[in-house]
Design an enzyme around this catalytic site. Structure first.
Site, PDB file in Angstrom:
ATOM      1  N   SER A 192       0.411  -1.182  -0.274  1.00  0.00           N
ATOM      2  CA  SER A 192       0.214  -0.245   0.274  1.00  0.00           C
ATOM      3  C   SER A 192       1.218   0.878  -0.414  1.00  0.00           C
ATOM      4  CB  SER A 192      -1.246   0.089   1.250  1.00  0.00           C
ATOM      5  OG  SER A 192      -0.468   0.037   2.153  1.00  0.00           O
ATOM      6  N   LYS A 220      -5.826   3.657   9.025  1.00  0.00           N
ATOM      7  CA  LYS A 220      -5.010   4.690   8.018  1.00  0.00           C
ATOM      8  C   LYS A 220      -5.052   6.183   8.765  1.00  0.00           C
ATOM      9  CE  LYS A 220      -2.972   0.875   4.595  1.00  0.00           C
ATOM     10  NZ  LYS A 220      -3.177   1.124   3.356  1.00  0.00           N
TER      11      LYS A 220
END
Length: 817
Positions: free
Chosen positions: A682, A725
């Site tokens: 990611s 996140k």
């Protein structure tokens, strides 16, 4: 001394002695204990003057110093036949009842009560019905006496010799078990026929109860089986041995175990095994090592809750109230728990998938399990399996090994004392495996409702029904849980808290909890909202609230010390006074400083303890075209960096970089916090942005963070953990986030207050990422069918479908890649 003349009872009056519970009937005798001074004075005066006294029962037996209003108005005139004075000053009397009287009024209350009275004679109408009721009452009473072996036989003869119905009613009423109110009602009833009828009804009810008890006792005696007869015989044998001094300790111990086995309510198969082991125990010498093994095994069998369970009290509204009281927010999780309980209530059985709460530490996973147990009225037990590597910890050791014992599941059931507790298996993701077996494989049977009905612990080697146990698991990460075990559980994710949620949790729960823990009152220590926000942002940076609670506890401990030195001290904690309690702040918003140089980009990462940000730094140096990667990067992250470099090299012409640049320079990509391992795809677009920033000389927007996987063609692929996140980015002061367009549906999981404070930009292609990160378009989007055109050090960017063109002075040579 009281006036002697005032204590003389005038004619037409009588001294009244209050009785607590006893009711004296005419022609009967009762013993009395006179302990209070007015009663003692009355009894002594009556004996001295040779006069009767009036005995009247109290309306309420708990009254200590009764007055005229506390007495019934109908009583019995009694004559003191015998009196004995005991050393403590109280009197013991025998009083014979004579005539029923009614109190008209009280004429004196001191030193004892005197009242004017009228006698109430019996109203008797002689007829055949009266004779029939007389004989029926006598017969019922004789039948009742036949069921009472302790009753003297003389009573039966006396009843047969009574010919007066009034005398019979008084005699039966004085010997029957009745309430005080019922005795008083019989005394006040002056009509003989009505009194006979009332007494017959009371006697019939008492006789029915006695007959039912006698029938039950007879049925029990008839149903006595072989085991019960053996028990009584063994008890007799034990008594004989004790009498002869020949008691066998081993036999006594066996008898005690047999009694516990009979009381343990074991299933038939288990009881047969227990009896078999008990027979072995009686034949093995106590000095033999086998004796202690069998004895310990039987102790485990009799202490397990084979047939003991608590009754579920599932109230859906109350369950929601309990969850709201114990936890702030977590609406989706609370709704799922309430749905789970609602289905169990309708089915009268809690079945379905095993719930598994997954989230960072300190977000309330364990306390949710406690709240579920509280809402259901069940016992709660917690098993921590973190670090367990031995399968025997779950299933137990076989009895052939020295020091063998049952597994943790059976031990938890013994501690709970019931076979249907709420059992929380904590830290299930930290179970390991080695040469001693795989504990997760052992948990497959435990957590499968279709298999755990006959769970066999290796030590017990007998089936135990675990289907009534409500299992709840907790984990910080799903990566280490085996797929078969994960398939048996319903995953319920718990993310970290926002600043507002932490503030509310602190105000509603943590402040009060820490005040109580440190012996403070609310008036002595107060913390305003601004100070709490400062603690949240400057002294803690976590997904949960454990460190926040520790910091609040630190503040209150320092306040408690000052109050102990000066009891009048009161603290009002404000942001400017926090340094006094917690020293200097530990965390700062440093994104702007860290991204102040070219070649630095901010990425987002998911960790088991919540979301966080990553600073990715890139620099170049003369070399041979090598790519250096540092910062403890995993293989997947290294491959992402290589893919980013390859893509940017393929678009070097658009970036204004000569082809010779990459061959004559080395690129060094570093991710700080080098002691922390990092991996995952990611960070792909953040790696590409960091390299592009270095190549173009343009700084990345310091308010921006990004997450997304990159492909060789520049596409941005979806990632996981977007909510965690984003919350990590919010804690670090980020205001704008780039994320894959295919993750747009995950925005709904992010709290509304965070969505309102931050800007979210969905991207599909790296050109969009670089446009938002660097503030200008440095490469063109890759459209279907478009191909980059390259010649030496010059590039001609091409836009299909009528886009503008830029041409150089040199001849354009095209070459397809």
């Amino acid at each position: 001394m009281p006036d002697r003349r005032s204590s003389i009872v005038p004619a037409g009056s009588i001294g009244v002695l209050p009785l607590q519970e006893a009711v004296l009937f005419p022609n009967t005798v009762i013993p009395l204990a006179v302990v209070k001074k007015p009663g003692i004075a009355l009894v002594e005066e009556a004996l001295r003057e040779g006069k009767p006294i009036g005995l009247v029962v109290l309306k309420d037996k708990e009254i200590e110093n009764p007055g005229p209003d506390d007495l019934q108005r109908v009583g019995t005139i009694g004559v003191i036949q015998k009196m004995l004075k005991v050393p403590d000053g109280t009197l013991r009397c025998i009083v014979a009842g004579q005539q029923v009287f009614k109190i008209e009024r009280f004429t004196q209350t001191d030193p004892y009560m005197i009242a004017a009275y009228t006698e109430l004679p019996d109203v008797t109408v002689e007829n055949e019905a009266l004779v029939a009721m007389h004989r029926n009452l006598a017969g019922l009473f004789q039948k009742l006496l036949s069921y009472l072996p302790q009753a003297p036989r003389e009573m039966e003869m006396e009843v047969q010799n009574i010919t007066d119905p009034n005398v019979l009613t008084y005699f039966v009423a004085s010997t029957m078990r009745m309430e005080t109110a019922e005795r008083q009602a019989l005394l006040e009833e002056r009509n003989t026929a009505k009194r006979l009828r009332k007494l017959t009804m009371l006697l019939t009810k008492e006789l029915e109860v006695v007959e039912l008890g006698h029938k039950i006792q007879s049925d029990i005696q008839r149903e006595m089986e072989k085991n019960q007869r053996e028990f009584y015989l063994r008890q007799q044998l034990r008594a004989i041995q004790e009498e002869l001094g020949e008691v066998d300790p081993q036999q006594a111990e066996a008898n005690e175990l047999r009694k516990k086995i009979d009381e343990a309510n074991m299933p038939e198969e288990v009881k047969k095994a227990a009896d078999r082991e008990l027979d072995r125990l009686s034949k093995v010498p106590q000095a033999s090592p086998e004796y202690s093994v069998i004895r310990t095994y039987l102790d485990w069998l009799v202490t397990l809750p084979w047939g003991i369970e608590t009754t579920d009290a599932i109230d859906i509204k109350q369950a929601r109230v309990v969850l709201d009281e114990d936890h702030y927010d977590l609406e989706k999780i609370k709704d799922r728990i309430v749905e789970y309980l609602a289905v169990g209530k309708l089915k009268h059985k809690l079945t379905g998938p095993i719930l598994c709460f997954v989230g960072p530490p300190g977000v309330g996973k364990t306390s949710l399990g406690q709240s579920i147990a509280k809402a259901m009225g069940r016992k709660f037990v917690r098993l921590s399996v973190g670090g367990v590597r031995d399968e025997a910890e779950i299933r137990g050791h076989r009895r052939t090994y020295i020091g063998a014992m049952p597994g943790t599941i059976v031990r938890a059931l013994r501690d709970a004392g019931t076979r249907n507790p709420v059992m929380m298996i904590d830290e299930i993701d930290k179970v390991g495996a080695d040469f001693r077996g795989d504990p997760q494989s052992a948990l497959l049977e435990v957590l499968d409702p279709e298999q755990n009905k006959n769970f066999r612990d290796h030590y017990l080697d007998l089936p135990f029904d675990l289907s009534q146990v409500l299992f709840i698991c907790t984990a910080n990460s799903l990566d280490t849980i085996s797929p078969p075990l994960r398939d048996r559980m319903e995953i319920i994710p718990l993310s970290g808290y926002t600043e507002m949620e932490k503030l509310q949790i602190a105000k509603r729960y943590l402040l009060k909890k820490q005040r109580d823990a440190n012996g403070l009152k609310e008036s002595q220590a107060q913390v305003n909202d601004t100070a709490l926000r400062s603690i949240i942002n400057d002294y803690t940076r976590e997904a949960g609230v454990r460190n926040l609670e520790r910091e609040i506890g630190t503040v209150f401990r320092k306040i408690a010390r000052k109050i102990a030195e000066n009891p009048r001290y009161k603290a009002r904690v404000k942001p400017e006074t926090l340094v006094e309690y917690l020293k200097k702040p530990r965390y700062f918003i440093e994104v702007k400083k860290r991204v102040a140089s070219v070649g630095v980009a901010t990425g987002l990462a998911w960790t088991p303890v919540g979301g966080d940000i990553l600073f990715i730094e890139t620099t170049s140096m003369p070399g041979t075209g090598k790519l250096i990667l540092t910062g403890q990067l995993g293989d997947v992250m290294k491959e992402s960096a290589q893919a980013a470099v390859s893509f940017l090299r393929s678009r070097s012409a658009e970036l204004g970089i000569s082809e010779e640049y990459f061959g004559k320079h080395d690129l060094h990509v570093h991710v700080p916090a080098g002691a922390t391992p990092k991996d995952g795809p990611s960070a792909g677009i953040a790696l590409a942005t960091s390299i592009a920033s270095l190549l173009t000389g343009i700084k990345v927007d310091h308010n921006l963070a990004m997450t997304g996987e990159i492909t060789l063609t520049g596409q941005v692929l979806p990632i996981g953990g977007l909510k965690e996140k984003v919350l990590g980015a919010r804690r670090a002061g980020i205001t704008k986030v780039l994320f894959p367009k295919r993750n747009e549906m995950d925005l709904d999981d992010i709290p509304k207050e965070v969505r309102d404070q931050m800007q979210f930009v969905p991207v599909e292609e790296l050109s969009e990422v670089l446009y938002h990160a660097l503030g200008k378009r440095v490469i063109q989007p890759v459209y279907l069918g478009a191909e980059p055109v390259r010649r030496a050090n010059n590039v001609v960017p091409i836009r299909r479908n009528g886009a503008t063109k830029r041409a150089t002075r040199r001849t354009i040579a095209t070459r397809k890649r």
